[in-house]
Design an enzyme around this catalytic site. Structure first.
Site, PDB file in Angstrom:
ATOM      1  N   ASP A 262      -6.428  -8.199  -9.729  1.00 38.86           N
ATOM      2  CA  ASP A 262      -5.314  -7.293  -9.520  1.00 38.86           C
ATOM      3  C   ASP A 262      -5.442  -6.238 -10.616  1.00 38.86           C
ATOM      4  OD1 ASP A 262      -3.016  -5.987  -8.814  1.00 38.86           O
ATOM      5  OD2 ASP A 262      -1.803  -7.798  -8.616  1.00 38.86           O
TER       6      ASP A 262
HETATM    7  C1  BGC Z   1      -0.278  -4.947  -7.343  1.00 41.14           C
HETATM    8  C2  BGC Z   1      -1.250  -5.070  -6.197  1.00 41.14           C
HETATM    9  C3  BGC Z   1      -1.739  -3.708  -5.803  1.00 41.14           C
HETATM   10  C4  BGC Z   1      -2.370  -3.040  -7.016  1.00 41.14           C
HETATM   11  C5  BGC Z   1      -2.908  -1.663  -6.747  1.00 41.14           C
HETATM   12  C6  BGC Z   1      -0.860  -4.131  -8.489  1.00 41.14           C
HETATM   13  O1  BGC Z   1       0.097  -3.885  -9.440  1.00 41.14           O
HETATM   14  O2  BGC Z   1       0.089  -6.213  -7.807  1.00 41.14           O
HETATM   15  O3  BGC Z   1      -0.649  -5.724  -5.120  1.00 41.14           O
HETATM   16  O4  BGC Z   1      -2.631  -3.799  -4.742  1.00 41.14           O
HETATM   17  O5  BGC Z   1      -1.388  -2.928  -8.024  1.00 41.14           O
HETATM   18  O6  BGC Z   1      -1.893  -0.760  -6.563  1.00 41.14           O
END
Ligand code: BGC
Length: 726
Positions: A262
């Site tokens: 993530d």
């Molecule tokens: C989130 C993800 C997301 C990523 C990119 C993260 O903070 O937890 O679900 O895909 O950001 O935006």
């Protein structure tokens, strides 16, 4: 003699020919050969370049070898607008507005896997049109607490329902040459302290509740990528957790795709590399060369801490997904399309089938607008647009029809619409803190008086209430489960002024409704409905669409009723959260502990009535390898076309370990004309009746009786049948 010899030689040649033909290379073999030959040509710098981002959402390719840059985008219910390469501001493009679907809980509320497939197709087409290679979704984490900010993006408290939606979503998406990224691996069930909290749970809870959605997404859906969560699991970060990432994901599930972090969830080079992480995204360090999987990885290889074979394995994973999504020079790759009428229709269908009719005393709904002279439309959510909220899942949608707009357009010519705000939004959003939800219970009597006046002069009042993305959002959890902004008082006063009042709840996570169920005749839960929200809800209110959604989570009477809160283990202590409720999540807890919720899991009414009857199974006694074939009839006994969702639960009354009072094993969505009846067949593998046996470290079906329970919610079982497993 000579003739015979010649014959023998000919036979031998034929046999060799056949064996060679049998050994013809499979598509997979050719693919793996191509991967290996590319890897052989790469420098270590080029390899490592494929393993970390070069900007917010892109990863470098290797131009000289024909490997293009990799483009990722959020997900999960639309293709997110373009973000600047090196900061989080939107790039301000004019052509990146897209189709916005209702988020995850609404998808699950439809209980219709066909809609999940349709959504996948649309997302794939739009992602390709925007030249994206990976779409960051679906989110399959379990809804453990009513407070989790991201519940609206996830789907359910039940792993069978999650799996049934995730698999077709992924298949649809990937059929358009876009990789899915099933997230967040694993146990990202709260936003509070998500970047630091350590999750502990029993092996049984892991296997029975938290893993199945991921397992189905990977082994049945074939998800090409997986996103590692922010939190720790049993002491190790999820992105460097060799039990999760190596033992389970790779070895047990056979995952051959890309495990990415993530955004900013990487914490080490060597440990993460060895545990099986492939791709580092979102690290908050300006110089991309300093990221864990950049120069430090090269150094670790040079120092012998990470074998080159481990790096090659990661590069192979990336290239494999690039080949599967036709990125390496395959001219047949989907070109995609954006904002087509078919895409918008899919968004509408999803919103219309999601609506759950919770209460309809005196059959106030549907409203016959041809007979109404005036309607009061009340509430901030009658005009609020939601697609642009929620943080990473926010969508710059081409348009969003609000309920008020839809009602005006559809009925405004013959019906006077008296709009009143009724309550005011008192919250605010600031990333990372839910302080913006504090002090949001102020009652504004001026607004209530205006709403009461509008209700008094109207035949019917419709209050659009619930939440917004100041509550349902990534990056923090809700502070409570109540209706904010004094809505209970508003609803009470409006209903006093006009008993013909309907409440429409717009929200993506559980709310306490006990304060309104006794006051208002009809309650419709319409979710965040995406770009077609208003059209869908107006059609459900008017009866053009018969509601067929069912709650994908339990609605507790109070927060304290729900398992994590009853046991005091949310959001944890000293950055540790112990899932003491174990497998008793959602209705498994309520039903086993005999606690009556406000509305049970799987619940939802219709404008018609259905009867489930004649439950039977193909046998009385089954072996452990068998499939139980269950049959029953569903009849529409009312006077409208509609759909019922028969749900098959199973219980194991005598077992050496505690088993929940019921567990969902299968369901169907059946559309029926008035008077029509259909025979439905559902299959349940006997192996799916197993529990995870911690002593034996494996699945176990103990011989004995099992009870099949058929109903239209976990709280309403109308048919049961005993079968035996020997
Ligand atoms: C989130 C993800 C997301 C990523 C990119 C993260 O903070 O937890 O679900 O895909 O950001 O935006």
């Amino acid at each position: 003699m000579k003739k015979q010899l010649l014959k023998l030689v000919a036979l031998a040649l034929l046999t060799i020919g056949t064996t060679q033909a049998q050994k013809a290379l499979t598509k997979e073999d050719v693919q793996e050969q191509k991967i290996q030959s590319l890897i052989k040509k790469m420098t270590i710098q080029e390899k490592v370049g494929l393993l970390h981002a070069n900007s917010k959402f892109y990863v470098s390719g290797v131009k000289r070898l024909g490997i293009p840059e990799w483009a990722l985008s959020d997900g999960p219910h639309g293709v997110r607008a373009e973000i600047n390469r090196h900061d989080w501001a939107y790039a301000g493009w004019k052509n990146d507005s897209s189709t916005c679907f209702p988020p995850g809980t609404a998808l699950a509320a439809s209980w219709n896997p066909k809609l999940a497939y349709e959504r996948g197709i649309v997302l794939g087409e739009e992602a390709r049109f925007r030249k994206k290679d990976v779409l960051l979704g679906p989110g399959v984490n379990i809804i453990r607490s009513p407070l989790c900010g991201r519940n609206f993006e996830y789907m359910s408290e039940d792993p069978v329902l999650i799996s049934a939606m995730a698999v077709p979503y992924i298949k649809g998406l990937q059929s358009k040459d876009v990789a899915a990224s099933v997230k967040h691996w694993l146990a990202n069930n709260q936003e509070e302290n998500r970047g630091t909290v350590n999750v502990n749970m029993s092996e049984r809870a892991l296997r029975e509740i938290y893993l199945p959605g991921f397992k189905a997404a990977i082994t049945e859906g074939g998800s090409y990528t997986v996103m590692g969560a922010y939190n720790k699991f049993r002491g190790d970060w999820c992105t460097e957790n060799s039990y999760l990432d190596r033992d389970i994901l790779r070895n047990e599930f056979g995952f051959k795709g890309v495990l990415m972090t993530d955004w900013d969830a990487a914490h080490s080079t060597v440990k993460a590399a060895l545990a099986g992480l492939d791709l580092e995204m979102g690290t908050e360090k300006k110089d991309y060369n300093e990221w864990y999987f950049a120069n430090p990885l090269i150094k670790a290889v040079q120092e012998g801490k990470v074998p080159m074979s481990v790096v090659d394995e990661k590069v192979a994973n990336v290239l494999r997904i690039m080949i599967k999504t036709k990125m390496l020079g395959d001219k047949s790759r989907t070109k995609g399309s954006m904002n087509t009428p078919a895409h918008q229709k899919a968004a509408y269908n999803s919103a219309a089938e999601a609506a759950v009719l919770l209460q309809n005393n005196g059959n106030l709904l549907p409203l016959d607008f041809s007979k109404l002279k005036s309607v009061a439309v009340i509430g901030d959510n009658a005009t609020c647009k939601h697609c642009g909220g929620g943080l990473s899942s926010e969508i710059k949608t081409l348009y969003e029809v609000t309920p008020l707009e839809a009602m005006q357009k559809k009925f405004g010519k013959s019906v006077t619409i008296n709009y009143a705000l009724g309550y005011e939004k008192q919250s605010s959003f600031k990333e990372g803190s839910n302080a913006g939800q504090s002090n949001t219970d102020k009652i504004d009597w001026k607004l209530i008086d205006e709403a009461v006046a509008a209700a008094k002069k109207s035949d019917v009042a419709i209050i659009f209430g619930g939440l917004n993305h100041d509550f349902d959002t990534e990056s923090f959890d809700k502070q409570h489960m109540r209706l904010p902004y004094g809505q209970e008082t508003l609803i009470r006063e409006v209903t006093k002024a006009n008993p013909n009042t309907v409440v429409v709840i717009i929200a993506g996570s559980p709310l306490e409704l006990g304060g309104i169920t006794n006051r208002v005749p009809s309650i419709l839960w319409a979710w965040y409905g995406g770009m077609e929200a208003g059209n869908a809800v107006a059609d459900v209110l008017s009866g053009k669409v018969n509601p067929s959604g069912k709650m994908p989570f339990t609605l507790p009477v109070s927060l304290q009723q729900s398992p994590a809160h009853a046991l005091g283990n949310f959001p944890g202590r000293d950055l540790n959260v112990n899932y003491e409720e174990g497998i008793l999540v959602g209705y498994r807890w309520f039903d086993t502990k005999k606690i009556a919720p406000q509305f049970p899991f799987g619940y939802g009414l219709s404008y018609t009535n259905f009867e489930l009857d004649a439950l039977s199974s193909d046998k009385a006694i089954y072996g452990k390898e068998d499939v139980i074939k269950v049959k029953f009839t569903v009849k529409n006994t009312g006077s409208r076309y509609g759909a019922e969702v028969p749900q098959l639960y199973v219980s194991d009354p005598v077992c050496s370990v505690m088993r929940p009072a019921k567990e969902l094993k299968a369901f169907d969505k059946v559309f029926l004309q008035p008077g029509e009846s259909k025979t439905v067949e559902l299959n349940v593998k006997v192996s799916d009746l197993a529990f995870y046996d911690e002593a034996q470290k494996g699945w176990n079906v103990e011989a004995g009786d099992f009870i099949l329970q058929l109903g239209n919610s976990s709280g309403n079982i109308s048919q049961t049948l005993k079968i035996a497993v020997k």
